[in-house]
Design a protein around this motif. Structure first.
Motif, PDB file in Angstrom:
ATOM      1  N   ALA A  58       0.702  -1.148  -0.091  1.00  0.00           N
ATOM      2  CA  ALA A  58       0.146  -0.073  -0.054  1.00  0.00           C
ATOM      3  C   ALA A  58       0.840   1.280  -0.047  1.00  0.00           C
ATOM      4  CB  ALA A  58      -0.976  -0.086   1.181  1.00  0.00           C
ATOM      5  N   TYR A  59       1.952   1.351   0.874  1.00  0.00           N
ATOM      6  CA  TYR A  59       2.674   2.286   0.922  1.00  0.00           C
ATOM      7  C   TYR A  59       3.573   2.674  -0.378  1.00  0.00           C
ATOM      8  CZ  TYR A  59       6.660   5.459   2.269  1.00  0.00           C
ATOM      9  OH  TYR A  59       7.616   6.417   2.545  1.00  0.00           O
ATOM     10  N   ARG A  60       4.021   1.356  -0.954  1.00  0.00           N
ATOM     11  CA  ARG A  60       4.500   1.535  -2.479  1.00  0.00           C
ATOM     12  C   ARG A  60       3.790   2.068  -3.303  1.00  0.00           C
ATOM     13  NH1 ARG A  60       8.840  -3.526  -2.324  1.00  0.00           N
ATOM     14  NH2 ARG A  60       9.998  -2.579  -0.695  1.00  0.00           N
ATOM     15  N   HIS A  61       2.543   1.605  -3.456  1.00  0.00           N
ATOM     16  CA  HIS A  61       1.681   2.068  -4.385  1.00  0.00           C
ATOM     17  C   HIS A  61       1.249   3.543  -4.391  1.00  0.00           C
ATOM     18  CE1 HIS A  61       0.993  -1.867  -6.547  1.00  0.00           C
ATOM     19  NE2 HIS A  61       0.701  -2.514  -5.241  1.00  0.00           N
ATOM     20  N   LEU A  62       1.104   3.776  -3.163  1.00  0.00           N
ATOM     21  CA  LEU A  62       0.594   5.191  -2.714  1.00  0.00           C
ATOM     22  C   LEU A  62       1.647   6.188  -3.362  1.00  0.00           C
ATOM     23  CD1 LEU A  62      -1.404   5.060   0.446  1.00  0.00           C
ATOM     24  CD2 LEU A  62      -2.286   5.704  -1.947  1.00  0.00           C
ATOM     25  N   LEU A  63       2.914   5.802  -2.780  1.00  0.00           N
ATOM     26  CA  LEU A  63       4.199   6.607  -3.230  1.00  0.00           C
ATOM     27  C   LEU A  63       4.255   6.792  -4.520  1.00  0.00           C
ATOM     28  CD1 LEU A  63       6.647   8.468  -1.948  1.00  0.00           C
ATOM     29  CD2 LEU A  63       7.668   5.900  -1.911  1.00  0.00           C
ATOM     30  N   ARG A  64       4.441   5.702  -5.313  1.00  0.00           N
ATOM     31  CA  ARG A  64       4.392   5.576  -6.684  1.00  0.00           C
ATOM     32  C   ARG A  64       3.557   6.658  -7.452  1.00  0.00           C
ATOM     33  NH1 ARG A  64       4.527   0.225  -7.767  1.00  0.00           N
ATOM     34  NH2 ARG A  64       6.504   0.106  -6.896  1.00  0.00           N
ATOM     35  N   ALA A  65       2.203   6.428  -7.132  1.00  0.00           N
ATOM     36  CA  ALA A  65       1.175   7.310  -7.715  1.00  0.00           C
ATOM     37  C   ALA A  65       1.147   8.491  -7.432  1.00  0.00           C
ATOM     38  CB  ALA A  65      -0.322   6.628  -7.317  1.00  0.00           C
ATOM     39  N   GLY A  66       1.649   9.023  -6.263  1.00  0.00           N
ATOM     40  CA  GLY A  66       1.831  10.306  -5.551  1.00  0.00           C
ATOM     41  C   GLY A  66       2.883  11.017  -6.428  1.00  0.00           C
TER      42      GLY A  66
END
Length: 135
Positions: free
Chosen positions: A9-17
């Motif tokens: 979840a952290y990685r997906h949100l960071l990448r999308a952000g």
């Protein structure tokens, strides 16, 4: 298994952000700091649906310069300005001279937390209505 979901979840949100702010210089640091604060919150709970919707929202902000992009841009700029103002207040006010040669603090009035109550309520209502987890 929960740790793996949290990391994903952290990685997906960071990448999308990062894509949403187009890897811009102040934006990527604001996104990183907000995600760190959110994931380090001891009272926070992981809601996979909210994370998925937020990732969709951030990917939409990255794809086109429409309302999603403007919302993310405004959140990032307000957060950046608040942090800069907090750092300025921690180091003390700068002093400038006015036209009569009198010393006056700069900026003339500092922004306190009360001015951002409506802003924070708006973000909270956006999160509730769309099922997002923006900070």
């Amino acid at each position: 298994m929960a740790d793996l979901e949290l990391i994903h979840a952290y990685r997906h949100l960071l990448r999308a952000g990062l894509r949403a702010v187009q890897f811009s210089k102040p934006g990527r640091f604001v996104i990183r700091d907000k995600l760190r604060a959110g994931f380090r919150d001891p009272d926070g709970i992981l809601d996979a649906d909210r994370v998925r919707r937020t990732t969709w929202f951030l990917n939409g902000a990255a794809q086109a310069r429409q309302i999603e992009h403007r919302i993310v841009k405004n959140i990032v700029m307000v957060s950046f300005a608040r942090k800069r103002e907090a750092n300025r207040m921690a180091w003390g006010l700068q002093v400038k001279m006015d036209a009569q040669g009198q010393r006056k603090p700069y900026p003339p009035e500092s922004v306190t937390g009360h001015e951002f109550e409506a802003y924070e309520r708006t973000i909270a209502l956006l999160n509730d209505s769309m099922g997002l987890c923006l900070r």
